[in-house]
Design a protein around this motif. Structure first.
Motif, PDB file in Angstrom:
ATOM      1  N   LEU A  63       6.257   1.710  18.380  1.00 36.54           N
ATOM      2  CA  LEU A  63       5.021   0.959  18.553  1.00 36.54           C
ATOM      3  C   LEU A  63       4.431   1.352  19.902  1.00 36.54           C
ATOM      4  O   LEU A  63       5.084   1.210  20.931  1.00 36.54           O
ATOM      5  CB  LEU A  63       5.323  -0.547  18.514  1.00 36.54           C
ATOM      6  CG  LEU A  63       4.143  -1.498  18.581  1.00 36.54           C
ATOM      7  CD1 LEU A  63       4.414  -2.711  17.703  1.00 36.54           C
ATOM      8  CD2 LEU A  63       3.838  -1.928  19.989  1.00 36.54           C
ATOM      9  N   TRP A  64       3.210   1.864  19.892  1.00 32.82           N
ATOM     10  CA  TRP A  64       2.524   2.289  21.113  1.00 32.82           C
ATOM     11  C   TRP A  64       1.618   1.156  21.570  1.00 32.82           C
ATOM     12  O   TRP A  64       0.927   0.526  20.763  1.00 32.82           O
ATOM     13  CB  TRP A  64       1.700   3.542  20.846  1.00 32.82           C
ATOM     14  CG  TRP A  64       2.515   4.697  20.381  1.00 32.82           C
ATOM     15  CD1 TRP A  64       2.957   4.933  19.111  1.00 32.82           C
ATOM     16  CD2 TRP A  64       3.017   5.765  21.162  1.00 32.82           C
ATOM     17  NE1 TRP A  64       3.692   6.084  19.067  1.00 32.82           N
ATOM     18  CE2 TRP A  64       3.743   6.622  20.315  1.00 32.82           C
ATOM     19  CE3 TRP A  64       2.923   6.097  22.501  1.00 32.82           C
ATOM     20  CZ2 TRP A  64       4.366   7.772  20.759  1.00 32.82           C
ATOM     21  CZ3 TRP A  64       3.532   7.258  22.950  1.00 32.82           C
ATOM     22  CH2 TRP A  64       4.249   8.072  22.078  1.00 32.82           C
ATOM     23  N   LEU A  65       1.609   0.880  22.872  1.00 39.48           N
ATOM     24  CA  LEU A  65       0.778  -0.183  23.437  1.00 39.48           C
ATOM     25  C   LEU A  65      -0.007   0.395  24.603  1.00 39.48           C
ATOM     26  O   LEU A  65       0.570   0.802  25.613  1.00 39.48           O
ATOM     27  CB  LEU A  65       1.663  -1.352  23.889  1.00 39.48           C
ATOM     28  CG  LEU A  65       0.961  -2.594  24.410  1.00 39.48           C
ATOM     29  CD1 LEU A  65       0.042  -3.188  23.355  1.00 39.48           C
ATOM     30  CD2 LEU A  65       1.979  -3.621  24.858  1.00 39.48           C
ATOM     31  N   SER A  66      -1.331   0.435  24.460  1.00 39.78           N
ATOM     32  CA  SER A  66      -2.174   1.039  25.495  1.00 39.78           C
ATOM     33  C   SER A  66      -2.428   0.052  26.628  1.00 39.78           C
ATOM     34  O   SER A  66      -2.103  -1.136  26.525  1.00 39.78           O
ATOM     35  CB  SER A  66      -3.510   1.488  24.892  1.00 39.78           C
ATOM     36  OG  SER A  66      -4.312   0.361  24.604  1.00 39.78           O
ATOM     37  N   GLN A  67      -3.042   0.548  27.680  1.00 39.73           N
ATOM     38  CA  GLN A  67      -3.366  -0.281  28.835  1.00 39.73           C
ATOM     39  C   GLN A  67      -4.313  -1.411  28.433  1.00 39.73           C
ATOM     40  O   GLN A  67      -4.230  -2.509  28.956  1.00 39.73           O
ATOM     41  CB  GLN A  67      -4.005   0.590  29.920  1.00 39.73           C
ATOM     42  CG  GLN A  67      -4.335  -0.144  31.190  1.00 39.73           C
ATOM     43  CD  GLN A  67      -4.897   0.782  32.243  1.00 39.73           C
ATOM     44  OE1 GLN A  67      -4.931   1.989  32.065  1.00 39.73           O
ATOM     45  NE2 GLN A  67      -5.340   0.224  33.337  1.00 39.73           N
ATOM     46  N   GLY A  68      -5.173  -1.162  27.463  1.00 45.05           N
ATOM     47  CA  GLY A  68      -6.115  -2.178  26.990  1.00 45.05           C
ATOM     48  C   GLY A  68      -5.574  -3.028  25.859  1.00 45.05           C
ATOM     49  O   GLY A  68      -6.350  -3.653  25.138  1.00 45.05           O
ATOM     50  N   ALA A  69      -4.261  -3.023  25.636  1.00 40.06           N
ATOM     51  CA  ALA A  69      -3.574  -3.813  24.607  1.00 40.06           C
ATOM     52  C   ALA A  69      -3.885  -3.347  23.192  1.00 40.06           C
ATOM     53  O   ALA A  69      -3.737  -4.098  22.243  1.00 40.06           O
ATOM     54  CB  ALA A  69      -3.864  -5.298  24.759  1.00 40.06           C
ATOM     55  N   GLU A  70      -4.306  -2.100  23.027  1.00 40.94           N
ATOM     56  CA  GLU A  70      -4.475  -1.540  21.686  1.00 40.94           C
ATOM     57  C   GLU A  70      -3.099  -1.125  21.181  1.00 40.94           C
ATOM     58  O   GLU A  70      -2.317  -0.522  21.909  1.00 40.94           O
ATOM     59  CB  GLU A  70      -5.417  -0.338  21.718  1.00 40.94           C
ATOM     60  CG  GLU A  70      -5.712   0.217  20.354  1.00 40.94           C
ATOM     61  CD  GLU A  70      -6.684   1.384  20.396  1.00 40.94           C
ATOM     62  OE1 GLU A  70      -7.294   1.651  19.358  1.00 40.94           O
ATOM     63  OE2 GLU A  70      -6.816   2.024  21.459  1.00 40.94           O
ATOM     64  N   ILE A  71      -2.792  -1.458  19.924  1.00 45.73           N
ATOM     65  CA  ILE A  71      -1.482  -1.177  19.339  1.00 45.73           C
ATOM     66  C   ILE A  71      -1.619  -0.013  18.371  1.00 45.73           C
ATOM     67  O   ILE A  71      -2.605   0.080  17.642  1.00 45.73           O
ATOM     68  CB  ILE A  71      -0.941  -2.424  18.606  1.00 45.73           C
ATOM     69  CG1 ILE A  71      -0.697  -3.545  19.615  1.00 45.73           C
ATOM     70  CG2 ILE A  71       0.333  -2.105  17.843  1.00 45.73           C
ATOM     71  CD1 ILE A  71      -0.349  -4.869  18.988  1.00 45.73           C
ATOM     72  N   ALA A 103       0.581   0.526  33.151  1.00 42.97           N
ATOM     73  CA  ALA A 103      -0.477  -0.336  33.686  1.00 42.97           C
ATOM     74  C   ALA A 103      -0.792  -1.509  32.761  1.00 42.97           C
ATOM     75  O   ALA A 103      -1.653  -2.328  33.083  1.00 42.97           O
ATOM     76  CB  ALA A 103      -1.735   0.489  33.929  1.00 42.97           C
ATOM     77  N   THR A 104      -0.101  -1.627  31.630  1.00 42.89           N
ATOM     78  CA  THR A 104      -0.319  -2.744  30.708  1.00 42.89           C
ATOM     79  C   THR A 104       0.180  -4.037  31.341  1.00 42.89           C
ATOM     80  O   THR A 104       1.261  -4.078  31.921  1.00 42.89           O
ATOM     81  CB  THR A 104       0.418  -2.504  29.373  1.00 42.89           C
ATOM     82  OG1 THR A 104      -0.004  -1.263  28.831  1.00 42.89           O
ATOM     83  CG2 THR A 104       0.125  -3.597  28.377  1.00 42.89           C
ATOM     84  N   GLY A 106       1.911  -7.550  31.786  1.00 49.63           N
ATOM     85  CA  GLY A 106       3.130  -8.093  31.202  1.00 49.63           C
ATOM     86  C   GLY A 106       2.855  -9.136  30.132  1.00 49.63           C
ATOM     87  O   GLY A 106       3.581  -9.252  29.149  1.00 49.63           O
ATOM     88  N   ALA A 107       1.778  -9.910  30.301  1.00 55.38           N
ATOM     89  CA  ALA A 107       1.436 -10.943  29.323  1.00 55.38           C
ATOM     90  C   ALA A 107       1.107 -10.322  27.960  1.00 55.38           C
ATOM     91  O   ALA A 107       1.414 -10.904  26.920  1.00 55.38           O
ATOM     92  CB  ALA A 107       0.254 -11.769  29.822  1.00 55.38           C
ATOM     93  N   LYS A 108       0.507  -9.134  27.960  1.00 51.99           N
ATOM     94  CA  LYS A 108       0.185  -8.457  26.699  1.00 51.99           C
ATOM     95  C   LYS A 108       1.448  -7.970  26.006  1.00 51.99           C
ATOM     96  O   LYS A 108       1.556  -8.035  24.783  1.00 51.99           O
ATOM     97  CB  LYS A 108      -0.783  -7.304  26.962  1.00 51.99           C
ATOM     98  CG  LYS A 108      -2.139  -7.781  27.442  1.00 51.99           C
ATOM     99  CD  LYS A 108      -3.043  -6.628  27.804  1.00 51.99           C
ATOM    100  CE  LYS A 108      -4.369  -7.141  28.346  1.00 51.99           C
ATOM    101  NZ  LYS A 108      -5.250  -6.064  28.782  1.00 51.99           N
ATOM    102  N   VAL A 109       2.402  -7.487  26.797  1.00 53.46           N
ATOM    103  CA  VAL A 109       3.676  -7.051  26.219  1.00 53.46           C
ATOM    104  C   VAL A 109       4.421  -8.251  25.640  1.00 53.46           C
ATOM    105  O   VAL A 109       4.976  -8.178  24.539  1.00 53.46           O
ATOM    106  CB  VAL A 109       4.541  -6.314  27.274  1.00 53.46           C
ATOM    107  CG1 VAL A 109       5.894  -5.943  26.702  1.00 53.46           C
ATOM    108  CG2 VAL A 109       3.826  -5.074  27.793  1.00 53.46           C
ATOM    109  N   VAL A 110       4.399  -9.375  26.349  1.00 52.53           N
ATOM    110  CA  VAL A 110       5.058 -10.587  25.865  1.00 52.53           C
ATOM    111  C   VAL A 110       4.396 -11.075  24.578  1.00 52.53           C
ATOM    112  O   VAL A 110       5.075 -11.526  23.646  1.00 52.53           O
ATOM    113  CB  VAL A 110       5.049 -11.681  26.959  1.00 52.53           C
ATOM    114  CG1 VAL A 110       5.510 -13.015  26.409  1.00 52.53           C
ATOM    115  CG2 VAL A 110       5.930 -11.252  28.117  1.00 52.53           C
ATOM    116  N   ALA A 111       3.081 -10.972  24.478  1.00 47.33           N
ATOM    117  CA  ALA A 111       2.382 -11.390  23.258  1.00 47.33           C
ATOM    118  C   ALA A 111       2.819 -10.537  22.066  1.00 47.33           C
ATOM    119  O   ALA A 111       3.028 -11.053  20.964  1.00 47.33           O
ATOM    120  CB  ALA A 111       0.871 -11.297  23.464  1.00 47.33           C
TER     121      ALA A 111
END
Length: 137
Positions: A63-71, A103-104, A106-111
């Motif tokens: 699963l790829w997660l960009s800096q802008g929270a795009e998955i 640069a993502t 942490g709150a986005k990763v937790v979500a």
């Protein structure tokens, strides 16, 4: 075994060039194939640094997660609301490896982690990159 070089009176001495050409083309083909073995994600991420590195199992879902929270999963892109439709049908019981940009937030990763937990994913790994000069020596 001695090689004889034929000297003709019409021109200069010529060595056979065919073996050299064959080797050059074989090397070209080898590097073309070897260079394209790494599967790239739907977008580029710059992962955080790590002290150790381990190989991923073959059945891992990346699963790829960009800096802008795009998955992104495989060739699909979307937001957190599309995560369940992007996962493969047989995702239950398979580990998910998250490759997030450093640069993502942490709150986005937790979500994303919470959403994966809601979907029934048991094992999640966070991928990091080995910094030069770090790790076991």
């Amino acid at each position: 075994m001695k090689r004889r070089i034929v000297i003709s009176e019409d021109g200069p001495v010529q060595e056979p060039m065919l073996p050299l050409i064959n080797i050059v083309f074989l090397l070209l083909i080898f590097f073309m194939i070897a260079g394209s073995l790494q599967k790239l994600g739907p977008f580029e991420v710059n992962p955080p640094a790590s002290q150790t590195a381990a190989a991923e199992p073959e059945n891992t879902i990346v699963l790829w997660l960009s800096q802008g929270a795009e998955i992104g999963i495989n060739d699909q892109k979307g937001g957190l609301e599309r995560l369940s439709s992007m996962l493969p049908k047989d995702y239950i019981g398979r580990p998910v490896e998250i490759r997030a940009d450093r640069a993502t937030e942490g709150a986005k990763v937790v979500a994303v982690l919470k959403r994966l937990q809601e979907l029934g994913v048991d094992k999640v790994q966070l991928m990091t990159a080995m910094e030069p000069g770090q790790g076991p020596q």
